[in-house]
Write an enzyme that holds these catalytic residues in place. Sequence first.
Site, PDB file in Angstrom:
ATOM      1  N   PRO A 124       0.844  -1.196   0.000  1.00  0.00           N
ATOM      2  CA  PRO A 124       0.000   0.000   0.000  1.00  0.00           C
ATOM      3  C   PRO A 124       0.883   1.252   0.000  1.00  0.00           C
ATOM      4  O   PRO A 124       1.953   1.262   0.616  1.00  0.00           O
ATOM      5  CB  PRO A 124      -0.789  -0.102   1.311  1.00  0.00           C
ATOM      6  N   LYS A 125       0.436   2.277  -0.680  1.00  0.00           N
ATOM      7  CA  LYS A 125       1.133   3.561  -0.621  1.00  0.00           C
ATOM      8  C   LYS A 125       0.555   4.333   0.570  1.00  0.00           C
ATOM      9  O   LYS A 125      -0.428   5.071   0.443  1.00  0.00           O
ATOM     10  CB  LYS A 125       0.964   4.339  -1.925  1.00  0.00           C
ATOM     11  N   VAL A 126       1.171   4.119   1.718  1.00  0.00           N
ATOM     12  CA  VAL A 126       0.670   4.712   2.956  1.00  0.00           C
ATOM     13  C   VAL A 126       0.814   6.233   2.881  1.00  0.00           C
ATOM     14  O   VAL A 126       1.857   6.760   2.475  1.00  0.00           O
ATOM     15  CB  VAL A 126       1.436   4.143   4.161  1.00  0.00           C
ATOM     16  N   ASP A 278      -3.123   6.249  -0.535  1.00  0.00           N
ATOM     17  CA  ASP A 278      -3.542   6.949  -1.755  1.00  0.00           C
ATOM     18  C   ASP A 278      -3.139   6.188  -3.007  1.00  0.00           C
ATOM     19  O   ASP A 278      -3.097   6.762  -4.098  1.00  0.00           O
ATOM     20  CB  ASP A 278      -3.009   8.384  -1.790  1.00  0.00           C
ATOM     21  N   GLY A 279      -2.863   4.899  -2.861  1.00  0.00           N
ATOM     22  CA  GLY A 279      -2.521   4.082  -4.011  1.00  0.00           C
ATOM     23  C   GLY A 279      -1.709   2.875  -3.585  1.00  0.00           C
ATOM     24  O   GLY A 279      -1.761   2.444  -2.426  1.00  0.00           O
TER      25      GLY A 279
END
Length: 563
Positions: A124-126, A278-279
Amino acid sequence: MRWVTKLIGLLGMLSAMASATCPAWSSVQARQEMEKLDEKLTQWDRSYYQQGVSTVSDTTYDALRAQFNEWQHCFTPGEELQQPQLSTQGKALHPIAHTGVTKLPDRAAVMQWIKGKTDLWVQPKVDGVAVTLVYRQGHLAGFLSRGDGQKGQDWSAKAKMIPAIPKTLSGPLANSVLQGELFWKRDNHVQNVMGGINARGKVAGAMMRQGDPELLNELGVFIWAWPDGPAEMSQKLDVLAQAGFPLTKSWSKPVKSVDEIASLRESWFMSPLPFVTDGIVIREAAEPPGKYWLPGSATWVIAWKFSPAQQLAEVKSIEFTVGRTGKVAVVLNLVPLQIDDKQIKRVSIGSVKRWQNLDVVSGDQVLVSLAGQGIPRMDEVVWRVSQRNKPQPPEEKTLTPLSCLYFEERCREQFIARLAWLSSPSVLNINGVSLRSWQQLQQHLHLAHIFSWLTLTQGELSQIGGISAARVAHLWQQFTQARQQPFSQWLMAFGLPLPRAVFSTLPDSQWSHLVARDELSWQKLPGIGAGRAKKLVEFVNNPQIAALATFLAQQGIQGFIDQ
């Protein structure tokens, strides 16, 4: 050299993908607009990176930063794209530089990037603040903000107050440099429902300001890079988990195809997570030695962000639409944008008064999202151009519920809106006749008033250019069948200002009965107050309404004959 070659290839791919939509500005106006936006972005950067204060949402900032870069492509293509002013006044040197992550726009770009690559992992793009953790001889010796990637601010004192950060490590991590994301811990955060909640700004604020001990207890850390760590990703994840960084192992997944990548991205977007995202990030397990890491040099890792719930759109033009009752609505025509699977070209913002209060003109930048049932809505005007060229709206005083019953060029739009209303399924149910159909009929046959179509013959309909014999027959049949509609439906077609529920219970079956009513008589009906009763009396006694009622009587329409 292998990494340099990959970087060149990636830059070429990104260049091919760039397709900025350029405003039709003179060089003078372009310079003026860019200087104005640059000043605002710099102001936001200073507040965020130096003071820890987020004065604008992450969505707005990211969108306007991307917009500024597009303008650079358009008007100063030879210049290097401007990056955020990352200076935090920090002077602490990162032992290994932060490279940053290139963001790819879509599935096709991701598919192109993964070609020929093996041992790929997705995380995950934290959404938080990037940091460096430095451990020496088993102790936390440094905790730095990302800053400009090479130098950052020393947050070591604050790190001691964050329970989630291990203060001592042993084994392979006793002397190590780790890079990761300091984030705001959440319980069951569902990204597609809750959005970004400005998590990045909250974390930055907690670290930059004095105090905030309570919020520090709510921070976690997600390690996404261990430069010069074990070559095998699985071994790297195991060591991190055992040392007190379990999230990295839990949320790092091996993948072999773009389908797997897309599936994880969709799942994490829809599922409860312990952090805001967010991605996703896609990385190769193999990395170059840390001494070669430089800002902007990472070819072994990319990001594929979620489609934001809100997107920035440029206003192309302002359009005023007039409804059947004379109300003027304002529509923003936009440079087309895509949200989810819906392409958006226009959005209604309501009345002229609201448009004036919003102060939006062509060239402005607005945030757009999808409301219930996928209807586009404008959430905010986030940037206004310097030149405020406002179009003149229609004169609303001349447009009323009683205007444009007869055609005049000045009120073409309201006249056509009346025709579209009366042909709708809930009124006269004239099947297969759309707004465009009425525009075509008016253009060729010049209808005098809203009921003139009742007298059209098949011969007259056939004079419309490009219309088939079958279409002529269908129109004539529909117009003829409309004559059989009950009296209450014809009253709706008029636009009689009664509540919809009253039409079905109205005791009157003749137009003459309505004309005979006074205000007190109208008020005896459910839902009719003094104000509406006055409007009803004015309506049925209006000379043009009376003339149309006489016309319907001549056409043999039920309820109008006996007057």
